[in-house]
Design an enzyme around this catalytic site. Structure first.
Site, PDB file in Angstrom:
ATOM      1  N   GLU B 277       0.821  -1.208   0.000  1.00  0.00           N
ATOM      2  CA  GLU B 277       0.000   0.000   0.000  1.00  0.00           C
ATOM      3  C   GLU B 277       0.858   1.264   0.000  1.00  0.00           C
ATOM      4  O   GLU B 277       0.561   2.223  -0.712  1.00  0.00           O
ATOM      5  CB  GLU B 277      -0.937  -0.022   1.222  1.00  0.00           C
ATOM      6  N   GLU B 280       2.173   1.603  -3.349  1.00  0.00           N
ATOM      7  CA  GLU B 280       1.128   2.094  -4.240  1.00  0.00           C
ATOM      8  C   GLU B 280       0.943   3.602  -4.063  1.00  0.00           C
ATOM      9  O   GLU B 280       0.814   4.343  -5.044  1.00  0.00           O
ATOM     10  CB  GLU B 280      -0.193   1.356  -3.949  1.00  0.00           C
ATOM     11  N   CYS B 297      -8.705  -2.009   3.680  1.00  0.00           N
ATOM     12  CA  CYS B 297      -8.625  -3.155   4.601  1.00  0.00           C
ATOM     13  C   CYS B 297      -9.982  -3.524   5.180  1.00  0.00           C
ATOM     14  O   CYS B 297     -10.169  -4.617   5.679  1.00  0.00           O
ATOM     15  CB  CYS B 297      -7.718  -2.835   5.777  1.00  0.00           C
ATOM     16  N   SER B 317      -7.409   1.892  -2.646  1.00  0.00           N
ATOM     17  CA  SER B 317      -6.196   1.120  -2.877  1.00  0.00           C
ATOM     18  C   SER B 317      -6.592  -0.234  -3.458  1.00  0.00           C
ATOM     19  O   SER B 317      -7.617  -0.799  -3.087  1.00  0.00           O
ATOM     20  CB  SER B 317      -5.463   0.919  -1.549  1.00  0.00           C
ATOM     21  N   LYS B 356     -15.938  -9.433   7.509  1.00  0.00           N
ATOM     22  CA  LYS B 356     -14.918 -10.344   6.979  1.00  0.00           C
ATOM     23  C   LYS B 356     -15.555 -11.649   6.502  1.00  0.00           C
ATOM     24  O   LYS B 356     -15.038 -12.300   5.606  1.00  0.00           O
ATOM     25  CB  LYS B 356     -13.866 -10.641   8.049  1.00  0.00           C
ATOM     26  N   GLU B 359     -16.506 -10.788   3.146  1.00  0.00           N
ATOM     27  CA  GLU B 359     -15.349 -10.594   2.264  1.00  0.00           C
ATOM     28  C   GLU B 359     -14.857 -11.924   1.675  1.00  0.00           C
ATOM     29  O   GLU B 359     -14.534 -11.996   0.488  1.00  0.00           O
ATOM     30  CB  GLU B 359     -14.223  -9.914   3.036  1.00  0.00           C
ATOM     31  N   GLU B 364     -13.725 -13.097  -6.202  1.00  0.00           N
ATOM     32  CA  GLU B 364     -12.351 -12.837  -6.639  1.00  0.00           C
ATOM     33  C   GLU B 364     -11.318 -13.216  -5.571  1.00  0.00           C
ATOM     34  O   GLU B 364     -10.124 -13.174  -5.831  1.00  0.00           O
ATOM     35  CB  GLU B 364     -12.199 -11.362  -7.039  1.00  0.00           C
ATOM     36  N   CYS B 501     -11.038  -1.583  14.422  1.00  0.00           N
ATOM     37  CA  CYS B 501     -11.350  -3.004  14.615  1.00  0.00           C
ATOM     38  C   CYS B 501     -11.542  -3.369  16.087  1.00  0.00           C
ATOM     39  O   CYS B 501     -12.254  -4.318  16.402  1.00  0.00           O
ATOM     40  CB  CYS B 501     -10.246  -3.862  14.032  1.00  0.00           C
TER      41      CYS B 501
END
Lengths: 161, 574
Positions: B277, B280, B297, B317, B356, B359, B364, B501
Site C-alpha cells: 500500500e 502504491e 482493509c 487502494s 470479513k 469478504e 475474486e 477493529c
C-alpha cells in the site's frame, strides 16, 4: 399489463422539496399510480435524499398507502362498529375465501382487491361494502357471492368480444 | 445545580439528563434503548424514576435535571413499573432462552432476573416472523426483537447506511429493510454494529463455529488459523479479564492445543499490506495517479463505496485486506513450501469483524474455485470455541506463533485501531520516498478515538495531507467533501467501525466506551515497548519478497495481493 408510473411527473412538481414533503409526495404518487411501487419508493427516496428504508417505514406506518396496484374492482369492506355488530367480520372472511386473497391484496388476474376501512359512513346499511365506490347494503354470503360472480361473468363476456 | 436523589443531596451539571446525573454519582438505573453519546429516544421506559411534583413516572434518560428536583430511583412504584415493562416485553418473546446464542449477555433476560420475573404475566400470541439468515455476516430473528430501535439508530446515525428501519405500526411493527427484503440484497455493509448494540438475541453474527470444529476433526484437512491484530487485546474480556489485557501468547497456545496445525498472525500480513500500500501510494504520488488514495482493509467500507460512492472506486487502494493477503499466501507460498495440496488446507481466520465473513465469499478472493479463506470466526465465536475445548487462558503457558507468518512489526499490530493503518503506512512511505526513517515514528495526530483525524506531514519536500476516519458516517462526510472538490488530502484511512477493529462487530460486548479505549491503549503499549516498529524492517516480510513475491507491486503481488472493485446494486438504492 403494467402502466408506466407517473412518479417522475409528481417529483417534477416538487423540485426542491425536503423531507417534510414525504407524505404529500407519497399521497400524490398513490393518487397518480393507484399504489406505491418499489420504483416509486426508490425514486422518492433519492429525490428527497433519505434512505429507502425510511420511506418504506413511513409508508407502511400509514394505512392509506398500498403497495400493490388495486384491482379493477376495488372492494372496500366496512369494519366500523355498526357493521361489526351486524357481522362484517364474517363478510370479510367470506370475501377473502371467495377471492382467495387477504385484505390489502389484489387477485392475480388483477380483477379484485380488498381493503378494510374503519367506517364508510353508511351505518344504516350495515353490513355494507363498496365496490369501486358503489355501495352494496346489508351484505350476506349469497349476495356477495352473486356480486363477484356477476362481475366475473361480465368481464369474461367483455374479454370474449 | 442541586438535586435530591433518594434523600441525598447530589450535584448535577447544566444540560444533564436525570440519568446522566445519576450515572455520575454511581447510581445505577437500568436502560434498554439508551445509547451513550447519542440523543435519548425514550422508547423503552425501563429507566423511569419518580420525581416529586410529577404525576407520572419520568423516563430519566430523556428528562432534564433541574434545580431542586427530588428524585426517587427505587421506590416501590418505580420498581413495579420497571418489572411491568419487562413483563410486557416478555409477553410475546420466545421462551428459548436456554438455547439462545445471546446468553449470558442478554439485557432482557438479565433484567427479568434482576426484577424477579418468575412467570409469564401477559401471555400474548408469539410473533412468527421468519429468521433472516440471508446475510453471510448477520442473522436476524425478528421474534426476539423488542423494538428498542438501537440497531436502526446505529445504522443510520453512526454508519449512515440506514438499511433498516421500523416497518408498519403498533403490534404489527417490526424492524426490517425497505420492502421487507432480506439483508443480503439490501445496502447493509455487514459491519455488525447493530449486533453490538442489540440488547437481545435478535441480531447475532452468522455462526461459523461448526464448520471449523468439523474441519478440526477431519483428518484429511490441514487446518491453519490466523488472528487479526485486535483479537489478542480484546479476547480476554470474554474470560473476565480486564479490558485491554494482551493474551497473544496464551491464545496462540490455546489455538495450537485445539488442533490448528499452524497459528499465524494477521499482523504479519498487515506489514505485507503496508509494503504494497505504501508502494502504491508512493507510485500514485510520483506518477500523478488518482488521489487521495483510500485504504481498502475494511470490507464494510469497500461495500459502502461500491454501493453509495462508485465514483470513488478509483481512489480505493487495490490492495487486498491483510486477511485476504495472508489467505492467498497460505494457499500458494506456504502450501508449496510445506509440500501440501492447497485444496487440502482449511484456512480459518479469527476476526473482530462480521464483514470479513462477507469478504471471504467475494468470488475474486481465491483461485481455481478454492476460496483463500475457508471460514471466519469472530472474537466472540473464538471465545465460544475455547470454552468448548476447555481452554483456560489463565493457566496456559504463552507460546510463539508459527513461521513464516508469525513475525510482525508493531506497525502491523496497530492496524487494530483507527489511525493505525495510516501510522504504519506513513512510517514505510516516508522510508520508501526519502530513504530515511520518519523522525518520530509515533504519529500522535492520527491516534485516539476521534471519528475524523487529520494531519499535514512533511515527507521529504512533499507536504502530505492525511486523514484517518472511523465510523461510516464520518467516512461519508469526507467522501462528500472529496466529491465536492476537496484537494488537500493524499491518503485517507477508513475503518468501518467507530474506533476501528477494536470496536468491530465481532468483538466482545463491551459494557462501555472505556473498554474500547483500553483495547486501543493496549495496542499503543505494544508499539511503545517493542523494537521492530516498521513494516519494511520486518525480516519475515523481507524474505517473503526475496523468496517468492519479488518486489512490492510486482507481477506476483499483482496477482495474489491486489484486487479490483466494481459498482454494486442494492435493492434499496436507486
Amino acid at each position: 399489463m403494467s402502466v408506466p408510473s407517473k412518479v417522475g411527473k409528481v417529483l417534477e412538481s416538487h423540485s426542491f422539496a425536503k423531507r417534510d414533503k414525504l407524505i404529500p409526495i407519497l399521497q400524490e404518487v398513490q393518487a397518480a399510480d393507484g399504489y406505491i411501487s418499489k420504483q416509486a419508493v426508490l425514486k422518492v427516496a433519492a429525490h428527497l435524499n433519505i434512505p429507502a428504508s425510511k420511506v418504506y417505514g413511513v409508508a407502511t406506518f400509514y394505512n392509506q398507502f398500498r403497495f400493490k396496484p388495486v384491482g379493477r374492482y376495488h372492494i372496500m369492506i366496512c369494519r366500523g362498529t355498526a357493521c361489526h355488530v351486524k357481522g362484517s367480520a364474517g363478510v370479510l372472511k367470506m370475501c377473502e375465501e371467495v377471492l382467495g386473497i387477504k385484505a390489502g391484496d389484489t387477485t392475480r388476474d388483477g380483477l379484485f382487491s380488498i381493503e378494510t376501512v374503519a367506517c364508510i359512513g353508511a351505518c344504516g346499511l350495515a353490513p355494507v361494502i363498496s365496490i369501486n365506490g358503489e355501495f352494496h347494503a346489508k351484505i350476506t354470503s349469497d349476495k356477495l357471492r352473486k356480486l363477484v360472480q356477476d362481475i366475473r361473468k361480465t368481464e369474461a363476456q367483455n374479454a370474449a368480444k | 445545580m442541586k438535586l435530591t436523589i433518594n434523600g441525598n443531596p447530589v450535584e448535577a451539571q447544566p444540560g444533564d439528563t436525570i440519568l446522566a446525573a445519576l450515572k455520575r454519582q454511581g447510581i445505577h438505573v437500568p436502560t434498554l434503548c439508551h445509547m451513550e453519546g447519542m440523543l435519548p429516544s425514550g422508547a423503552c421506559r425501563i429507566c423511569v424514576v419518580e420525581v416529586e411534583g410529577q404525576n407520572n413516572l419520568i423516563p430519566s434518560c430523556s428528562f432534564p435535571a433541574a434545580e431542586g428536583m427530588k428524585v426517587q430511583t427505587n421506590s416501590p412504584r418505580v420498581i413495579n413499573a420497571r418489572k411491568t415493562v419487562v413483563e410486557l416485553l416478555l409477553g410475546s418473546h420466545p421462551d428459548d432462552c436456554l438455547y439462545c446464542a445471546k446468553q449470558p449477555t442478554c439485557d432482557l433476560s438479565r433484567l427479568a432476573r434482576e426484577y424477579g420475573v418468575r412467570d409469564r404475566r401477559f401471555p400474548v400470541a408469539k410473533k412468527k416472523k421468519p429468521l433472516d439468515i440471508s446475510s453471510p455476516s448477520i442473522s436476524r430473528d425478528p421474534d426476539k426483537c423488542i423494538l428498542c430501535g438501537k440497531c436502526v439508530r446505529v445504522c443510520e446515525e453512526v454508519q449512515s447506511v440506514a438499511c433498516i428501519d421500523f416497518v408498519k405500526r403498533g403490534s404489527d411493527s417490526f424492524i426490517g429493510c425497505a420492502f421487507d427484503s432480506s439483508l443480503n440484497v439490501s445496502s447493509c455493509v455487514n459491519c455488525g454494529q447493530c449486533i453490538n448494540v442489540c440488547p437481545t438475541g435478535a441480531l447475532m453474527e452468522k455462526s461459523d463455529i461448526q464448520p471449523v470444529l468439523d474441519a478440526l476433526t477431519n483428518g484429511d484437512k490441514y487446518v491453519v488459523v490466523q488472528h487479526a491484530p485486535s483479537i489478542s487485546v480484546s479476547l480476554a474480556e470474554e474470560f473476565g479479564l480486564p479490558a485491554g489485557s494482551d493474551v497473544n501468547g496464551v491464545m496462540t497456545a490455546a489455538l495450537r492445543k485445539m488442533g490448528f496445525k499452524a497459528v499465524f498472525d494477521t499482523s504479519f500480513a498487515a506489514d505485507l499490506t503496508i509494503m504494497e500500500e505504501a508502494s502504491e501510494l508512493a507510485h500514485r504520488v510520483k506518477n500523478g495517479g488518482v488521489l487521495p488514495m483510500m485504504t481498502s482493509c475494511s470490507p464494510g467500507w469497500i461495500k459502502f463505496v461500491e454501493t453509495f460512492y462508485p465514483e470513488l472506486l478509483p481512489n480505493l487502494s487495490t490492495c487486498k485486506s491483510p486477511q485476504q493477503m495472508l489467505g492467498a499466501m497460505i494457499k500458494t507460498y506456504y502450501a508449496k513450501k510445506q509440500g501440501i495440496d492447497p485444496a487440502s488446507i482449511y484456512s480459518v481466520s479469527v476476526m473482530p469483524c462480521t464483514a470479513k465473513k462477507f469478504e471471504v465469499t467475494r468470488p475474486e478472493m481465491g483461485r481455481d474455485g478454492n476460496p483463500d479463506i475457508d471460514a471466519v470466526v469472530t472474537t466472540r465465536e473464538l471465545a465460544q470455541m475455547l470454552r468448548i475445548y476447555g481452554m483456560d487462558l489463565k493457566t496456559l503457558q504463552p507460546e510463539e506463533p508459527d513461521l513464516p507468518f508469525g513475525d510482525r512489526s508493531t506497525a502491523g499490530k496497530l492496524f487494530g485501531a483507527s489511525g493505525g493503518v495510516m501510522e504504519a503506512a506513513l512510517r514505510t512511505a516516508h522510508f520508501l520516498l526519502t530513504g530515511r526513517e520518519l523522525g518520530n515514528l509515533k504519529v500522535e495526530a492520527v491516534r485516539g478515538q476521534n471519528g475524523i483525524k487529520e494531519a499535514k506531514l512533511k515527507i521529504g519536500a512533499l507536504e502530505v495531507g492525511v486523514a484517518a476516519v472511523s465510523g461510516l458516517g464520518n467516512a461519508r462526510k469526507l467522501a462528500e467533501e472529496i466529491k465536492n472538490g476537496r484537494k488537500d488530502l493524499h491518503f485517507i484511512e477508513v475503518m468501518t467501525c467507530p474506533g476501528g477493529c477494536i470496536n468491530g462487530g465481532g468483538q466482545p460486548f463491551a459494557r462501555n466506551k472505556a473498554a474500547i479505549a483500553e483495547r486501543m491503549r493496549a495496542l499503543y503499549n505494544i508499539d511503545a515497548t517493542e523494537k521492530v516498529r516498521t513494516s519494511h524492517s520486518n525480516k519475515a516480510v523481507q524474505s517473503l519478497y526475496k523468496d517468492f513475491l519479488g518486489k512490492p507491486l510486482g507481477e506476483k503481488s499483482h496477482h495474489l495481493l491486489h484486487t479490483k472493485y466494481k459498482a454494486r446494486k442494492a435493492a434499496d438504492v436507486a
